[in-house]
Design an enzyme around this catalytic site. Sequence first.
Site: not given
Length: 383
Positions: A126, A128, A158, A335, A362
Site C-alpha cells: 500500500t 499513500p 504492519t 450493547q 487486505e
Amino acid sequence: MDLSLSPEQRSFRDLARSFLDREAVPHRTQWDRDEAVDLAIVPKMGEIGFFGLTIPEEYGGLGGDYVTYALAMEELGRADSALRGIVSVSSGLVGKSILFFGSEEQKQEWLPQLATASKLGCFGLTEPDTGSDAGNLTSRATRDGDDWVLNGQKLFITNGTWADVALIFARTSDDGPRGVTAFLVPTDTPGFEAREIKGKLGLRGQATAELFLTDVRVPASAVVGEVGRGFKIAMSTLDKGRLAVAAGCVGIVQGCLETSVDYATTRTQFGKPIAAFQLVQDMIADISLDADAARLLVWRCADLVDRGEPFGTAASKAKLFASEAAVRAANLAIQIHGGSGYVDEYPAAKYLRDARVMTLYEGTSQIQKLLIGRAETGISAFV
Ligand code: COS
C-alpha cells in the site's frame, strides 16, 4: 462448534488457547493502552509454532495444514488481534510470498528465521495514493548495473518498525499491474526508514508504519520471482492473507460471544440475570449465529487450500462475511455490557476498535464484493 477436526488440529488449537489465555489475555488491555505489545511474547509465539505452522519442515516450520492455521488465527483473534496481525503479516504475507515465489537461496535465508520468529517481516504494498488500486503503485525500482535502486513511500505497513526484512513492491516498468516487481529488502539497508503511525482506532498494540525508501540499493538476487510478476505475487499471497484475516475475525466474534454470555449471566437487573431477558438473548443469538456462519466459511476456504483447489472467491466471501460479522458482534457485545462495554475493563470495546479495520485492510468489503461479483458474472467492474 467442531466439525471433523483431527486430534492434531484440536490439540494445536487447545495449546494455542491455553498459551494465549496465559501469556496474552491478562496483558492485552495494558498493551492496548501502551500502544505496543510486549515484544518478549513474539519468540514465545515462535516456539509454540504460530509463525511456522504452514512453513514446510525443511525450512524450519511445522508443515501444518491450513485448517490448523485457521484455528490458530481464530485463537489469536480471540486473544488479541494485534498479535494475529504480527503473525499473519510476517509468516503469512511475507513468508508465503518467499515460499511460493522465492529462490531456493531466499527460502534458505529467510524462512527458518520467519518460521521461528527470530526475524520479522513486513509487506510493503500500500502507498499513500494507491490502496485498493494496488496495481497502479508508484514506488520505483531502477536497474543500475547488477543492482536495483528503490525509491518511494509505503503506508499503513504492519510490523513496519519491527521488521528485519520488507517485501517491497515497486514499479520496474510503466505497464500497470504487469510492471510491478517484488523485492526482499533488509530493513537495515541504507536509505530505508520506517516511521511509526500513532493514534490508531484499534490494533494499537501493533506497530503500523510509513516506509520511506530513498535510493535503497539491493542486488539482483533480491527480486522475488520474476521481474514484472510482483502484482501476481501480491494478489495470490493476499488471497491467503484474507483467509487469515477472516479467521482472526471469527476469533473476535467468538470472544464477543464468550464475554457477552459471561456478563449477561452474572449481571442482574430487575431481580434477574439480564440473560433472562428476551431482547438480550436476541443479541446473543445473533452473535452465536455469526460465529458459526463465519467459522464455516473460513473452514471451507482452508479446506479448499489444503486440497489444492481454487480458493480466491471463497477467501473473499470468508473475509467479507467474517469482518462485517466481527464489527456487528462487537457492537452487540457493547450493547449487552451497557456502560461497562464502553470502558476497557471488559474486552468488548477493544474488540470493536480492532474489528473496525478488518473491513478495510487486505481488500475492503467493497473490493471483496466486486471480486465475488466478477467470479459470479464473469464481468469485471474494475475496468
Ligand atoms: N492470484 C494470482 N494472480 C492474480 C490474482 C490472484 N488472486 N488476481 C489478479 N491476478 C493477476 C491477473 O491474472 C493478471 O495477470 P496477467 O497480467 O497475466 O493477465 C494480473 O494479476 C492483473 O490483473 P488485473 O489487472 O485483472 O487485476 P485485478 O482486477 O485482478 O485486481 C483488484 C484488481 C482491485 C481486485 C486488486 O487490485 C485488489 O485486490 N486490490 C486490493 C488490494 C488490497 O487488498 N490492498 C490492501 C493491502 S493490505 S496488505
